[in-house]
Write a protein that holds these residues in place. Structure first.
Motif, PDB file in Angstrom:
ATOM      1  N   HIS A 129      -5.883  25.610  19.670  1.00 60.70           N
ATOM      2  CA  HIS A 129      -6.263  24.415  20.451  1.00 60.70           C
ATOM      3  C   HIS A 129      -5.484  23.225  19.954  1.00 60.70           C
ATOM      4  CE1 HIS A 129      -9.055  24.621  17.064  1.00 60.70           C
ATOM      5  NE2 HIS A 129      -9.055  23.396  17.133  1.00 60.70           N
ATOM      6  N   GLY A 130      -4.253  23.496  19.234  1.00 57.08           N
ATOM      7  CA  GLY A 130      -3.461  22.314  18.655  1.00 57.08           C
ATOM      8  C   GLY A 130      -4.004  21.721  17.358  1.00 57.08           C
ATOM      9  N   GLY A 131      -3.308  20.774  16.961  1.00 49.58           N
ATOM     10  CA  GLY A 131      -3.818  20.271  15.706  1.00 49.58           C
ATOM     11  C   GLY A 131      -2.666  19.369  15.082  1.00 49.58           C
ATOM     12  N   VAL A 132      -2.835  19.304  13.890  1.00 51.86           N
ATOM     13  CA  VAL A 132      -1.918  18.264  13.105  1.00 51.86           C
ATOM     14  C   VAL A 132      -1.638  18.923  11.698  1.00 51.86           C
ATOM     15  CG1 VAL A 132      -3.549  16.709  12.232  1.00 51.86           C
ATOM     16  CG2 VAL A 132      -1.251  16.097  12.309  1.00 51.86           C
ATOM     17  N   ILE A 133      -0.163  18.776  11.206  1.00 49.88           N
ATOM     18  CA  ILE A 133       0.360  19.393  10.010  1.00 49.88           C
ATOM     19  C   ILE A 133       0.993  18.126   9.400  1.00 49.88           C
ATOM     20  CG2 ILE A 133       1.864  20.993   8.842  1.00 49.88           C
ATOM     21  CD1 ILE A 133       1.900  22.883  11.233  1.00 49.88           C
ATOM     22  N   ILE A 134       0.400  18.054   8.072  1.00 45.17           N
ATOM     23  CA  ILE A 134       0.911  17.138   7.134  1.00 45.17           C
ATOM     24  C   ILE A 134       1.773  17.575   5.836  1.00 45.17           C
ATOM     25  CG2 ILE A 134       0.731  14.877   5.761  1.00 45.17           C
ATOM     26  CD1 ILE A 134      -1.882  15.298   8.053  1.00 45.17           C
ATOM     27  N   ASN A 135       3.113  17.406   5.759  1.00 44.62           N
ATOM     28  CA  ASN A 135       3.787  18.088   4.761  1.00 44.62           C
ATOM     29  C   ASN A 135       4.250  17.200   3.822  1.00 44.62           C
ATOM     30  OD1 ASN A 135       3.497  20.588   5.860  1.00 44.62           O
ATOM     31  ND2 ASN A 135       5.702  20.442   6.889  1.00 44.62           N
ATOM     32  N   VAL A 136       4.012  17.480   2.608  1.00 48.65           N
ATOM     33  CA  VAL A 136       4.064  16.222   1.542  1.00 48.65           C
ATOM     34  C   VAL A 136       5.474  16.390   0.789  1.00 48.65           C
ATOM     35  CG1 VAL A 136       3.133  15.401  -0.641  1.00 48.65           C
ATOM     36  CG2 VAL A 136       1.462  16.225   0.876  1.00 48.65           C
ATOM     37  N   ALA A 137       6.510  15.486   1.298  1.00 44.70           N
ATOM     38  CA  ALA A 137       7.743  15.388   0.330  1.00 44.70           C
ATOM     39  C   ALA A 137       7.525  14.396  -0.549  1.00 44.70           C
ATOM     40  CB  ALA A 137       8.670  15.144   1.494  1.00 44.70           C
ATOM     41  N   SER A 138       8.246  13.512  -0.569  1.00 38.09           N
ATOM     42  CA  SER A 138       8.239  12.447  -1.822  1.00 38.09           C
ATOM     43  C   SER A 138       9.361  11.343  -1.348  1.00 38.09           C
ATOM     44  CB  SER A 138       8.560  13.333  -3.116  1.00 38.09           C
ATOM     45  OG  SER A 138       9.335  12.436  -4.055  1.00 38.09           O
ATOM     46  N   THR A 147      17.308  12.289 -12.401  1.00 38.90           N
ATOM     47  CA  THR A 147      16.741  13.129 -13.548  1.00 38.90           C
ATOM     48  C   THR A 147      15.981  14.409 -13.339  1.00 38.90           C
ATOM     49  OG1 THR A 147      14.837  11.640 -13.403  1.00 38.90           O
ATOM     50  CG2 THR A 147      16.485  11.084 -15.065  1.00 38.90           C
ATOM     51  N   ALA A 148      15.955  14.595 -11.845  1.00 38.07           N
ATOM     52  CA  ALA A 148      15.123  15.682 -11.333  1.00 38.07           C
ATOM     53  C   ALA A 148      15.831  16.333 -10.068  1.00 38.07           C
ATOM     54  CB  ALA A 148      13.728  15.482 -10.971  1.00 38.07           C
ATOM     55  N   PRO A 149      17.280  16.930 -10.172  1.00 42.55           N
ATOM     56  CA  PRO A 149      17.886  17.561  -9.191  1.00 42.55           C
ATOM     57  C   PRO A 149      17.343  18.529  -8.347  1.00 42.55           C
ATOM     58  CG  PRO A 149      19.090  17.826 -11.336  1.00 42.55           C
ATOM     59  CD  PRO A 149      17.958  17.108 -11.616  1.00 42.55           C
ATOM     60  N   ILE A 150      16.694  19.609  -8.996  1.00 48.17           N
ATOM     61  CA  ILE A 150      15.910  20.684  -8.106  1.00 48.17           C
ATOM     62  C   ILE A 150      14.905  20.008  -7.530  1.00 48.17           C
ATOM     63  CG2 ILE A 150      14.674  22.617  -8.663  1.00 48.17           C
ATOM     64  CD1 ILE A 150      17.698  22.851  -9.434  1.00 48.17           C
ATOM     65  N   TYR A 151      13.932  19.325  -8.143  1.00 49.98           N
ATOM     66  CA  TYR A 151      12.820  18.680  -7.484  1.00 49.98           C
ATOM     67  C   TYR A 151      13.392  17.929  -6.096  1.00 49.98           C
ATOM     68  CZ  TYR A 151       8.402  16.019  -6.557  1.00 49.98           C
ATOM     69  OH  TYR A 151       7.500  15.278  -6.283  1.00 49.98           O
ATOM     70  N   THR A 152      14.453  17.194  -6.556  1.00 50.20           N
ATOM     71  CA  THR A 152      14.936  16.429  -5.448  1.00 50.20           C
ATOM     72  C   THR A 152      15.421  17.151  -4.162  1.00 50.20           C
ATOM     73  OG1 THR A 152      15.814  14.494  -6.711  1.00 50.20           O
ATOM     74  CG2 THR A 152      16.873  14.689  -4.715  1.00 50.20           C
ATOM     75  N   ALA A 153      16.351  18.309  -4.508  1.00 47.42           N
ATOM     76  CA  ALA A 153      16.533  19.507  -3.537  1.00 47.42           C
ATOM     77  C   ALA A 153      15.517  19.936  -2.785  1.00 47.42           C
ATOM     78  CB  ALA A 153      17.594  20.389  -4.168  1.00 47.42           C
ATOM     79  N   THR A 154      14.231  20.113  -3.418  1.00 45.30           N
ATOM     80  CA  THR A 154      13.206  20.968  -2.933  1.00 45.30           C
ATOM     81  C   THR A 154      12.619  20.009  -1.828  1.00 45.30           C
ATOM     82  OG1 THR A 154      11.570  20.215  -4.311  1.00 45.30           O
ATOM     83  CG2 THR A 154      12.696  22.309  -4.717  1.00 45.30           C
ATOM     84  N   LYS A 155      12.496  18.545  -2.221  1.00 49.12           N
ATOM     85  CA  LYS A 155      11.903  17.522  -1.453  1.00 49.12           C
ATOM     86  C   LYS A 155      12.854  17.176  -0.164  1.00 49.12           C
ATOM     87  CE  LYS A 155       8.028  17.516  -3.440  1.00 49.12           C
ATOM     88  NZ  LYS A 155       6.619  18.071  -2.850  1.00 49.12           N
ATOM     89  N   HIS A 156      14.160  17.159  -0.385  1.00 47.15           N
ATOM     90  CA  HIS A 156      14.835  17.264   0.856  1.00 47.15           C
ATOM     91  C   HIS A 156      14.670  18.155   1.674  1.00 47.15           C
ATOM     92  CE1 HIS A 156      16.910  13.762  -1.177  1.00 47.15           C
ATOM     93  NE2 HIS A 156      17.788  13.529  -0.357  1.00 47.15           N
ATOM     94  N   GLY A 157      14.729  19.208   1.237  1.00 45.25           N
ATOM     95  CA  GLY A 157      14.307  20.441   2.000  1.00 45.25           C
ATOM     96  C   GLY A 157      13.150  20.328   2.934  1.00 45.25           C
ATOM     97  N   VAL A 158      11.906  19.744   2.184  1.00 48.03           N
ATOM     98  CA  VAL A 158      10.797  19.675   2.881  1.00 48.03           C
ATOM     99  C   VAL A 158      10.738  18.704   3.946  1.00 48.03           C
ATOM    100  CG1 VAL A 158       8.359  18.633   2.705  1.00 48.03           C
ATOM    101  CG2 VAL A 158       9.137  20.242   0.850  1.00 48.03           C
ATOM    102  N   LEU A 159      11.634  17.498   3.967  1.00 46.97           N
ATOM    103  CA  LEU A 159      11.766  16.564   4.847  1.00 46.97           C
ATOM    104  C   LEU A 159      12.652  17.148   6.010  1.00 46.97           C
ATOM    105  CD1 LEU A 159      11.233  13.729   5.879  1.00 46.97           C
ATOM    106  CD2 LEU A 159      13.196  12.781   4.544  1.00 46.97           C
ATOM    107  N   GLY A 160      13.688  17.768   5.699  1.00 42.59           N
ATOM    108  CA  GLY A 160      14.788  18.403   6.774  1.00 42.59           C
ATOM    109  C   GLY A 160      13.851  19.394   7.353  1.00 42.59           C
ATOM    110  N   PHE A 161      13.246  20.431   6.941  1.00 46.10           N
ATOM    111  CA  PHE A 161      12.563  21.507   7.643  1.00 46.10           C
ATOM    112  C   PHE A 161      11.530  20.844   8.445  1.00 46.10           C
ATOM    113  CE2 PHE A 161       8.401  24.025   7.707  1.00 46.10           C
ATOM    114  CZ  PHE A 161       8.919  25.143   8.453  1.00 46.10           C
ATOM    115  N   SER A 162      10.621  19.890   7.866  1.00 47.94           N
ATOM    116  CA  SER A 162       9.364  19.231   8.729  1.00 47.94           C
ATOM    117  C   SER A 162      10.048  18.439  10.012  1.00 47.94           C
ATOM    118  CB  SER A 162       8.511  18.516   7.800  1.00 47.94           C
ATOM    119  OG  SER A 162       8.444  18.963   6.697  1.00 47.94           O
ATOM    120  N   ARG A 163      11.260  17.774   9.826  1.00 42.78           N
ATOM    121  CA  ARG A 163      11.755  17.243  11.022  1.00 42.78           C
ATOM    122  C   ARG A 163      12.142  17.925  12.125  1.00 42.78           C
ATOM    123  NH1 ARG A 163      16.259  13.508   9.812  1.00 42.78           N
ATOM    124  NH2 ARG A 163      16.173  13.019  11.768  1.00 42.78           N
TER     125      ARG A 163
END
Ligand SMILES: NC(=O)C1=CN([C@@H]2O[C@H](COP(=O)(O)OP(=O)(O)OC[C@H]3O[C@@H](n4cnc5c(N)ncnc54)[C@H](O)[C@@H]3O)[C@@H](O)[C@H]2O)C=CC1
Ligand SMILES: CC/C=C\C[C@H](O)[C@H](O)/C=C/C=C/C=C\C=C\C(=O)C/C=C\CCC(=O)O
Length: 271
Positions: A129-138, A147-163
């Motif tokens: 019946h539908g709903g809402v998903i909220i993905n937490v990027a940063s 200082t955190a290139p891997i973390y940065t890459a994962t969060k860019h990935g979260v934003l790109g995937f979610s969009r």
């Protein structure tokens, strides 16, 4: 959208931001499945919530978001307990600059797994019946955190995937809004990684740099991030939004939607 009688599932809910999201959902009348890999802390939180909101308002489910099987079982257990799911928050995340495949599997893999599972239960084409998903990027999903290139890459990935998946959901009429939350530094345990992560722990100049970054941009209260989360959950005009939360303001990042992208395709690509 009122949260009264709604059912939510939050990953990484035992502490930090996830705990804040669970609490604001409960305060607004929702029931919450609390998923976390940390059973001890998760069960303690469930006991505390029982006193405040009653034992039937939450369920704690041990779940590692890196595991397809555990994640699916947790969704099934949540539905068995509450009979439906309206809101899914893919929040679990870590900093691990050394074991980068673990960071990728948790931060990005966990969001992808959680989003696909949520869609499989909620989308109208599957009888949902539908709903809402909220993905937490940063904010590290928008800006590079040197200082955190891997973390940065994962969060860019979260934003790109979610969009992309939110555009897909809108175009295919899944009936599921998908939004992304991009907070700046917030007062939780993960912040200790700023000084202990493998990229920085042996390099005093990088630790100093982290100190300067944090002193400049400040640290958000969990309650401020939880209010922004609530906006993404309840405001039905938020569909494909990425909400930036900084000390200065909370606001949508003005990305074009897919329809505009397609209309402008010829000017965007070197055709
Ligand atoms: N605190 C901050 O400065 C910010 C945090 N974030 C993001 O917010 C999310 C929550 O982080 P915080 O609450 O700050 O961290 P936290 O370390 O306080 O909480 C993270 C929770 O996730 C759980 N978790 C870790 N790995 C898991 C797994 N494989 N499966 C299930 N649960 C798992 C942990 O047990 C813990 O309860 C993360 O995705 C983080 O990247 C985003 C922006 C700012
Ligand atoms: C190793 C990292 C450990 C913890 C980091 C956190 O989990 C978090 O996800 C990382 C946040 C990174 C933030 C990076 C930049 C933040 C910038 C600002 O807050 C300010 C930027 C723009 C201001 C614009 C405005 O507010 O108007």
């Amino acid at each position: 959208m009122s949260l009264q009688g709604k059912v939510a599932l939050v990953t990484g809910a035992a502490q930090g931001l996830g705990k804040g999201f669970a609490e604001i959902l409960l305060k607004n009348g929702a029931k919450v499945a609390l998923l976390d890999i940390n059973e001890a802390v998760g069960k303690d939180l469930k006991s505390a919530f029982d006193k405040e909101y009653g034992p039937d308002s939450t369920v704690f489910l041990k779940c590692d978001v890196k595991s397809d099987d555990q994640f699916k079982e947790a969704f099934e257990a949540a539905i068995k307990k509450f009979h439906k799911i309206d809101i899914v928050c893919n929040n679990a995340g870590i900093v691990d600059e050394k074991d980068w495949e673990r960071a990728l599997a948790t931060n990005l893999g966990g969001v992808i797994r959680g989003t696909y599972l949520a869609l499989s239960y909620m989308k109208k084409q599957n009888g949902g019946h539908g709903g809402v998903i909220i993905n937490v990027a940063s904010m590290a999903g928008i800006l590079p955190l040197l200082t955190a290139p891997i973390y940065t890459a994962t969060k860019h990935g979260v934003l790109g995937f979610s969009r992309a998946i939110s555009d897909l959901s809108r175009v295919c009429n899944f009936g599921v809004r998908i939004n992304t939350l991009c907070p700046s530094f917030a007062e939780t345990a993960i912040l200790s990684s700023m000084y202990s992560a493998d990229t920085v722990k042996d390099i005093p100049s990088l630790q100093e740099m982290n100190r300067k970054i944090i002193n400049t941009v400040g640290i958000l209260d969990v309650s401020v991030v939880a209010e922004a989360f609530l906006q993404l959950a309840t405001d039905e005009s938020k569909n494909g939004s990425a909400l930036m939360v900084t000390k200065k303001h909370t606001g949508d990042i003005p990305f074009p939607k897919v329809s505009e992208d397609l209309a402008n395709l010829s000017s965007m690509l070197p055709l």
